[in-house]
Design a protein around this motif. Sequence first.
Motif, PDB file in Angstrom:
ATOM      1  N   GLU A   1       0.834  -1.208   0.000  1.00  9.75           N
ATOM      2  CA  GLU A   1       0.000   0.000   0.000  1.00  9.75           C
ATOM      3  C   GLU A   1       0.866   1.255   0.000  1.00  9.75           C
ATOM      4  O   GLU A   1       0.550   2.247  -0.675  1.00  9.75           O
ATOM      5  CB  GLU A   1      -0.936   0.006   1.203  1.00  9.75           C
ATOM      6  CG  GLU A   1      -1.853   1.223   1.258  1.00  9.75           C
ATOM      7  CD  GLU A   1      -2.806   1.202   2.436  1.00  9.75           C
ATOM      8  OE1 GLU A   1      -2.863   2.217   3.176  1.00  9.75           O
ATOM      9  OE2 GLU A   1      -3.496   0.180   2.629  1.00  9.75           O
TER      10      GLU A   1
ATOM     11  N   GLU B   1       1.013   4.455  -2.629  1.00 10.21           N
ATOM     12  CA  GLU B   1       1.017   5.863  -2.224  1.00 10.21           C
ATOM     13  C   GLU B   1       2.193   6.604  -2.838  1.00 10.21           C
ATOM     14  O   GLU B   1       2.052   7.735  -3.335  1.00 10.21           O
ATOM     15  CB  GLU B   1       1.073   5.949  -0.700  1.00 10.21           C
ATOM     16  CG  GLU B   1       1.142   7.375  -0.156  1.00 10.21           C
ATOM     17  CD  GLU B   1       1.312   7.411   1.345  1.00 10.21           C
ATOM     18  OE1 GLU B   1       1.817   8.436   1.860  1.00 10.21           O
ATOM     19  OE2 GLU B   1       0.951   6.426   2.022  1.00 10.21           O
TER      20      GLU B   1
ATOM     21  N   SER C   1     -10.238   2.880   4.365  1.00 11.03           N
ATOM     22  CA  SER C   1     -10.766   3.476   3.139  1.00 11.03           C
ATOM     23  C   SER C   1      -9.632   3.805   2.171  1.00 11.03           C
ATOM     24  O   SER C   1      -9.796   3.714   0.941  1.00 11.03           O
ATOM     25  CB  SER C   1     -11.574   4.738   3.468  1.00 11.03           C
ATOM     26  OG  SER C   1     -10.764   5.696   4.135  1.00 11.03           O
ATOM     27  N   ARG C   2      -8.466   4.171   2.707  1.00 14.17           N
ATOM     28  CA  ARG C   2      -7.299   4.431   1.866  1.00 14.17           C
ATOM     29  C   ARG C   2      -6.874   3.161   1.136  1.00 14.17           C
ATOM     30  O   ARG C   2      -6.536   3.193  -0.052  1.00 14.17           O
ATOM     31  CB  ARG C   2      -6.146   4.975   2.711  1.00 14.17           C
ATOM     32  CG  ARG C   2      -4.887   5.307   1.914  1.00 14.17           C
ATOM     33  CD  ARG C   2      -3.821   5.949   2.781  1.00 14.17           C
ATOM     34  NE  ARG C   2      -3.222   5.024   3.729  1.00 14.17           N
ATOM     35  CZ  ARG C   2      -2.131   5.299   4.444  1.00 14.17           C
ATOM     36  NH1 ARG C   2      -1.527   6.478   4.334  1.00 14.17           N
ATOM     37  NH2 ARG C   2      -1.650   4.410   5.292  1.00 14.17           N
TER      38      ARG C   2
ATOM     39  N   SER D   1      -9.173   2.567  -1.694  1.00 16.68           N
ATOM     40  CA  SER D   1      -8.945   3.547  -2.756  1.00 16.68           C
ATOM     41  C   SER D   1      -7.808   3.098  -3.663  1.00 16.68           C
ATOM     42  O   SER D   1      -7.924   3.124  -4.897  1.00 16.68           O
ATOM     43  CB  SER D   1      -8.622   4.916  -2.148  1.00 16.68           C
ATOM     44  OG  SER D   1      -8.303   5.843  -3.153  1.00 16.68           O
ATOM     45  N   TYR D   2      -6.711   2.652  -3.065  1.00 18.79           N
ATOM     46  CA  TYR D   2      -5.576   2.185  -3.873  1.00 18.79           C
ATOM     47  C   TYR D   2      -5.919   0.896  -4.610  1.00 18.79           C
ATOM     48  O   TYR D   2      -5.544   0.711  -5.778  1.00 18.79           O
ATOM     49  CB  TYR D   2      -4.340   1.987  -2.997  1.00 18.79           C
ATOM     50  CG  TYR D   2      -3.730   3.294  -2.528  1.00 18.79           C
ATOM     51  CD1 TYR D   2      -3.439   4.308  -3.429  1.00 18.79           C
ATOM     52  CD2 TYR D   2      -3.453   3.518  -1.183  1.00 18.79           C
ATOM     53  CE1 TYR D   2      -2.898   5.514  -3.008  1.00 18.79           C
ATOM     54  CE2 TYR D   2      -2.901   4.721  -0.758  1.00 18.79           C
ATOM     55  CZ  TYR D   2      -2.631   5.710  -1.671  1.00 18.79           C
ATOM     56  OH  TYR D   2      -2.093   6.909  -1.245  1.00 18.79           O
TER      57      TYR D   2
ATOM     58  N   SER E   1      -8.819  -0.011  -5.649  1.00 20.86           N
ATOM     59  CA  SER E   1      -9.684   0.362  -6.769  1.00 20.86           C
ATOM     60  C   SER E   1      -8.858   0.807  -7.972  1.00 20.86           C
ATOM     61  O   SER E   1      -9.136   0.417  -9.118  1.00 20.86           O
ATOM     62  CB  SER E   1     -10.635   1.472  -6.343  1.00 20.86           C
ATOM     63  OG  SER E   1     -11.425   1.908  -7.429  1.00 20.86           O
ATOM     64  N   THR E   2      -7.823   1.585  -7.720  1.00 15.53           N
ATOM     65  CA  THR E   2      -6.948   2.027  -8.804  1.00 15.53           C
ATOM     66  C   THR E   2      -6.192   0.851  -9.419  1.00 15.53           C
ATOM     67  O   THR E   2      -6.105   0.724 -10.648  1.00 15.53           O
ATOM     68  CB  THR E   2      -5.944   3.072  -8.289  1.00 15.53           C
ATOM     69  OG1 THR E   2      -6.662   4.203  -7.787  1.00 15.53           O
ATOM     70  CG2 THR E   2      -5.007   3.525  -9.399  1.00 15.53           C
TER      71      THR E   2
END
Length: 309
Positions: free
Chosen positions: A125, A129, A166-167, A170-171, A173-174
Amino acid sequence: MKQQILNKIKAYDTIILHRHGRPDPDAYGSQCGLAEIIMASFPSKKVYRVGQPEESLAFLSDLDEIDDSIYQEALVIVLDTANAPRIDDDRFNLGKELIKIDHHPNNDVYGDIVWVDTNASSTSEMICEFQAEFADELQMTATAARLLFTGIVGDTGRFMFPNTTSRTFSYVSTLASYDFDRSAIFNTMYKKDIRVLRFSGYVLQHFKLSEAGVIYLKITPDLLEQFAISSDEAAMLVNSVAQVEGVKVWAFFVEEPERIRVRIRSKAITINEIAAKYNGGGHNLASGATVYSWAEADCLIADLEAVCQ
């Protein structure tokens, strides 16, 4: 810190990436995922992934065998490794500069640049980022996305562990927008050899559950031989008892020739301080330790029971 890391990557022609021994999906994913991003972004650089291969993760990426001389003018990046003694391949100190990227508590501070984020679900993760922050300069690829996705899945327990945020989603999903076969990853990661499956039946019949809510299982060499499985294969079943009603903390003790390796997991109670007391450490809810006798193992169990009460 991330800008410093990017500057160093830009400055070196040779970059060597390490991770911890006995690698898990996050170790492989972050190490090889970052390597793929660097190679795609800076094609002229020489990028190497080193360490002992893990057969169960060989589907993720090949590793490199390199000569000591390659380290002389190289940048070394160590990923997903809290303690220097756990770094796979002792040559990590032969490079010109050393960077540590990790999501475990920073109890062993090593490296010229250290980026540790204990709030991240995984080191994979963190690499997401890193790439997202410098998307104009660092290129994500389908191969890198597949590796990082696998690393996140591994360290979040398929998004079931409380380190999933949630972060994280989000990653993910990308990453999922890239062209790779997610079903194939799950099918390969979670398939079980018939030997291991039969041993898991033994585990479910023979674990001990204390009144305090501690589950433990002692696994001896005779037992490993009986089921024809390795100590690593046995230890990987630690979460097979996680759903037992009333359990708060669970631990597997696997006897090896010179030590007893311990994997400890918890639903809510902090366990890494106890692990540290027994030559280990890790996350609040997922840690490892090492003891050298069954008497010492019993002391560890007693400490777990005390914290549960």
